[in-house]
Motif scaffolding. Structure first.
Motif, PDB file in Angstrom:
ATOM      1  N   LYS A 417      46.254  17.986  48.306  1.00 43.01           N
ATOM      2  CA  LYS A 417      44.890  18.172  48.790  1.00 43.01           C
ATOM      3  C   LYS A 417      44.874  19.323  49.792  1.00 43.01           C
ATOM      4  O   LYS A 417      45.614  19.311  50.773  1.00 43.01           O
ATOM      5  N   ILE A 418      44.025  20.314  49.529  1.00 43.96           N
ATOM      6  CA  ILE A 418      43.925  21.480  50.404  1.00 43.96           C
ATOM      7  C   ILE A 418      42.545  21.451  51.061  1.00 43.96           C
ATOM      8  O   ILE A 418      41.523  21.515  50.377  1.00 43.96           O
ATOM      9  N   THR A 419      42.530  21.367  52.386  1.00 47.10           N
ATOM     10  CA  THR A 419      41.263  21.280  53.116  1.00 47.10           C
ATOM     11  C   THR A 419      40.897  22.638  53.692  1.00 47.10           C
ATOM     12  O   THR A 419      41.760  23.468  53.979  1.00 47.10           O
ATOM     13  N   GLY A 420      39.599  22.845  53.889  1.00 50.33           N
ATOM     14  CA  GLY A 420      39.116  24.082  54.482  1.00 50.33           C
ATOM     15  C   GLY A 420      38.889  25.166  53.440  1.00 50.33           C
ATOM     16  O   GLY A 420      39.260  25.047  52.269  1.00 50.33           O
ATOM     17  N   VAL A 437      40.756  20.832  45.763  1.00 50.30           N
ATOM     18  CA  VAL A 437      40.435  21.972  46.631  1.00 50.30           C
ATOM     19  C   VAL A 437      38.976  21.905  47.031  1.00 50.30           C
ATOM     20  O   VAL A 437      38.154  21.268  46.363  1.00 50.30           O
ATOM     21  N   ASP A 438      38.656  22.609  48.138  1.00 49.95           N
ATOM     22  CA  ASP A 438      37.286  22.662  48.631  1.00 49.95           C
ATOM     23  C   ASP A 438      36.634  23.971  48.189  1.00 49.95           C
ATOM     24  O   ASP A 438      36.063  24.049  47.120  1.00 49.95           O
ATOM     25  N   THR A 439      36.718  25.013  49.001  1.00 43.16           N
ATOM     26  CA  THR A 439      36.077  26.294  48.702  1.00 43.16           C
ATOM     27  C   THR A 439      37.126  27.405  48.763  1.00 43.16           C
ATOM     28  O   THR A 439      37.941  27.443  49.693  1.00 43.16           O
ATOM     29  N   LEU A 440      37.070  28.304  47.778  1.00 45.80           N
ATOM     30  CA  LEU A 440      38.028  29.397  47.704  1.00 45.80           C
ATOM     31  C   LEU A 440      37.307  30.740  47.697  1.00 45.80           C
ATOM     32  O   LEU A 440      36.209  30.859  47.158  1.00 45.80           O
ATOM     33  N   VAL A 441      37.979  31.721  48.273  1.00 39.39           N
ATOM     34  CA  VAL A 441      37.454  33.081  48.252  1.00 39.39           C
ATOM     35  C   VAL A 441      37.792  33.762  46.933  1.00 39.39           C
ATOM     36  O   VAL A 441      36.976  34.486  46.364  1.00 39.39           O
ATOM     37  N   SER A 442      38.990  33.497  46.402  1.00 45.35           N
ATOM     38  CA  SER A 442      39.451  34.206  45.206  1.00 45.35           C
ATOM     39  C   SER A 442      39.494  33.281  43.995  1.00 45.35           C
ATOM     40  O   SER A 442      38.483  33.093  43.338  1.00 45.35           O
TER      41      SER A 442
END
Length: 532
Positions: A417-420, A437-442
């Motif tokens: 689990k990856i937060t942020g 995952v939550d939100t990613l830039v790429s």
């Protein structure tokens, strides 16, 4: 005898003038002799001015002959030696000297305060830069040699020797407390080999610098709050290759800049070789004449003497036979028809098959280093999180920041689990692993994984799936506009949130089969849809 008359002079007058000149020369000789004797004896003597000496008669007895005066005058006034000729350096070599003075030398000084092993390794780096400086000096004067020329290899050898010393020192001291320091230098040292990385030496230096930065980040993480000199040391090493990269980009963009108008490289090397001493060494007692010349150099290991006997076996015998050329068939014997099995059935019938089956050779087992299970770890290295070798762990949590990337490697039966909000994540060679995952830039990249599950609770632009089997992708309402790329994968399903029923998903399979047709000379591919 008649007197000879010369206009304005006669013989008597000439003789008197010669006697006067001889008398003055004798007086000058006496004065110089007395001055030398008084100097050797260190005793005070009367000072006599040559102009005030009273002339003595020509018959005065003098112990030193008159011709000795010119010799004394010559010995007392040696000729000055000529000033040495200073070689004018090209701009590229001057700039390389500035790198050594401004970056390499300070780095060696900083290494002295870290550890003796680190100091020794830093001195090897300095020696490698000095060897490369000599290489560039030869390059600035020489035409480019042929790629197969052994001269280039010999010219490059002093650099490789120092780089090998750097790496050997690291391998012999893996248990050192400063292993990260030793690894930093060892990973960056091959960057000096940019001279052989044509036509892209600048990116090559950048790759070696990135390899070194992997370990400088560890040094910074360990010592940034403990000892500031380690931080300065790590930054100083990276500055060396940053400046080297800029130097090569300016002066040697596609490789060493050889001098098209220069001399042959062999002549330059001969002129650069140290000359023999002007005064030969004294011969031993009882010997006469100069010492004998040095013995001739040994023959090249690649040179094969014509009268050398061929080896009895091994690869040497094979190459000896190949070098015969057309004479290789001279030793073959002609086979008679009566000895040919394909023309004599009776000979084929006599052939016997050996009893029993041959045992196939056993394959060597893998070394223990490859069969042992590696320990799991989760660690931040610079701006990248490393999560690897976890098994049966459903509670792996990574708190990432917007500049962070995450690399998940060889995990099994686990959930990460990856937060942020963060940059990117890659899941590689994982089995039965879930990723939340939550939100990613790429983007999210899934590579060579099977039975995986990916759930997005925020928003992301891209998902890439490559060489995977049996995967489930769950999207949120904010991420339904995502772009999904798949290749060499099977059994992939995308679960889209159902607007009619809150919390429910509609499963949509990703197509695996394509139909290709030729239409108007062009290849047209369509997805095969199965109804039923």
């Amino acid at each position: 005898m008649a007197e000879v008359n010369i206009p304005g002079y006669n013989m008597v007058t000439l003789i008197k003038r010669l006697e006067a000149a001889t008398s003055r020369l004798e007086d000058l000789t006496v004065f110089q002799t007395q001055a030398i004797q008084s100097r050797d004896l260190s005793t005070p003597s009367e000072t006599t001015i040559p102009g005030s000496v009273t002339p003595t008669p020509a018959s005065t007895s003098i112990s030193t002959p008159a011709p000795a005066a010119p010799a004394l005058l010559t010995a007392s006034a040696p000729e000055p030696s000529p000033a040495p000729i200073v070689e004018e350096l090209p701009t590229s070599l001057t700039e390389f000297d500035e790198i050594i003075a401004d970056y390499v030398a300070p780095f060696v000084e900083l290494s002295k305060g870290i550890d003796p092993l680190v100091e020794e390794q830093a001195k090897y780096i300095a020696a490698a830069f000095d060897a490369e400086r000599e290489f560039l000096r030869i390059v600035s004067k020489s035409k480019k040699p042929a790629p197969s020329s052994p001269v280039f290899v010999e010219l490059f050898k002093p650099i490789t020797v120092q780089v090998e010393r750097v790496q050997n020192l690291r391998e012999k001291n893996r248990a050192s407390k400063f292993f990260n320091h030793l690894s930093t230098i060892s990973e960056g040292a091959p960057g000096l080999g940019w001279i052989g990385a044509e036509p892209t030496p600048v990116p090559f230096i950048g790759e070696m610098k990135d390899s070194a930065q992997f370990y400088t980040n560890r040094v910074l993480k360990e010592y940034k709050d403990i000892d500031r000199k380690h931080v300065e040391w790590a930054q100083s090493f990276l500055k060396i290759f940053t400046s080297l990269q800029a130097y090569v980009k300016k002066n040697h963009t596609t490789g060493p800049s050889w001098n098209a108008k220069g001399e042959d490289i062999q002549k330059v090397l001969e002129s650069a070789a140290p000359s023999a001493p002007a005064t030969p060494a004294p011969a031993p007692s009882g010997a006469s004449g100069p010492p004998p010349p040095p013995p001739p150099p040994p023959a090249s290991v690649f040179q094969v003497a014509s009268d050398q006997a061929a080896p009895s076996g091994g690869l040497g015998a094979v190459f000896a036979q190949i070098n015969k050329g057309e004479a290789i068939t001279s030793g073959l014997k002609k086979v008679d028809k009566s000895q040919m099995t394909h023309k004599n059935p009776s000979l084929r019938a006599q052939a016997t098959v050996p009893s029993g089956t041959t045992k196939s050779p056993t394959l060597p087992s893998k070394p223990p280093s490859l069969t042992q299970k590696k320990p799991p770890r989760i660690e931040l290295e610079g701006t990248k999180w490393i999560v690897e070798n976890f098994e049966n762990n459903p509670e792996i949590v990574v708190e990432a920041e917007i500049s962070h990337g995450v690399f998940i490697h060889r995990c099994k039966n686990s959930t990460v689990k990856i937060t942020g909000k963060f940059n990117t994540v890659t899941m590689n060679e994982c089995n039965s692993t879930g990723l939340l995952v939550d939100t990613l830039v790429s983007s999210v990249d899934v590579i060579k994984s099977s039975n995986f599950a990916l759930q997005v609770t925020g928003k992301l632009p891209t998902i890439s799936v490559d060489q995977c089997d049996n995967g489930q992708i769950y999207l949120s309402k904010e991420s339904v506009d995502v772009e999904i790329y798949s290749s060499k994968s099977s059994g992939l399903n995308v679960n889209i949130p159902d607007e009619a029923e809150d919390g429910d998903f509609k499963e949509q399979p990703l197509p695996e089969q394509l139909l290709h047709k030729i239409s108007n000379g062009k290849l047209v591919s369509t997805i095969v849809e199965h109804m039923g």
